[in-house]
Design a protein around this motif. Structure first.
Motif: not given
Length: 200
Positions: A41-64
């Motif tokens: 929601a803090e990534d500047a999307s105006d569509d409130p439904l976009a957050e519900l259907f947004a895909d997350g990352p598919s790769e694990p984070p690099s930070d341990p």
């Protein structure tokens, strides 16, 4: 009550904290928020439904630390899998991460924010401290945040099992890891007493 959570009548928990303890917990929670990063929601999307259907990352984070906070869902507990099995586990983990990590991040962010807000709302009792009183719901958020803080610190200290924890008690005072170790052990004590207050 100093340094340990105690149950409140009707539910919830309370703990007496001095100004230094308040400052340490708040600072660690803010660092955790910075590590987790902003929400969708803090990534500047105006569509409130976009957050519900947004895909997350598919790769694990690099930070341990983030790897510890957001581990792969599928891994072989028996050891190193065969190449074909490892590829299959990576595919399953990737798919699982894509659909769950955003929600997990949101939950962890909300827990850390709850810690910061409740500490900011404290009023000093004049002797350099205050009594923090939490509702049952706030206690659950604190429990989640304390767990995440310990995972993060434990990751930085390379703690993987109970044997590693035992070694921490024997660190000499001049060891540069000592302050982090003390925070790790102290947060563990807080977490343990908070769990006890939430038991029926």
């Amino acid at each position: 009550m100093p340094g340990t959570f105690e149950p409140l009548p009707g539910g919830g928990a309370a703990v007496a904290l001095d100004d230094v303890e308040i400052s340490i917990i708040r600072s660690l929670a803010v660092q955790l928020l910075e590590l987790i990063g902003p929400g969708p929601a803090e990534d500047a999307s105006d569509d409130p439904l976009a957050e519900l259907f947004a895909d997350g990352p598919s790769e694990p984070p690099s930070d341990p630390v983030l790897k510890r906070l957001f581990p792969d869902a599928y891994s072989d507990p028996e050891g190193t899998p065969q190449a074909e099995q490892a590829e299959e586990q990576r595919a399953y983990s990737s798919e699982f991460r894509r659909y769950t990590e955003n929600d997990l991040r949101t939950g962890k962010r909300e827990n850390a924010l709850a810690v910061v807000r409740s500490l900011d709302a404290l009023h000093s009792e004049g002797d350099g401290g205050a009594v923090l009183k939490l509702s049952t719901a706030e206690s659950q958020q604190w429990l989640g945040a304390l767990n995440d803080l310990r995972l993060a610190i434990g990751s930085r200290l390379d703690i993987t099992d109970e044997e590693d924890t035992d070694l921490l008690y024997r660190l000499p005072d001049e060891d540069p890891r000592k302050p982090m170790v003390m925070a790790y052990l102290w947060l563990g004590g807080l977490q343990e007493t908070l769990v006890t207050t939430l038991m029926p």
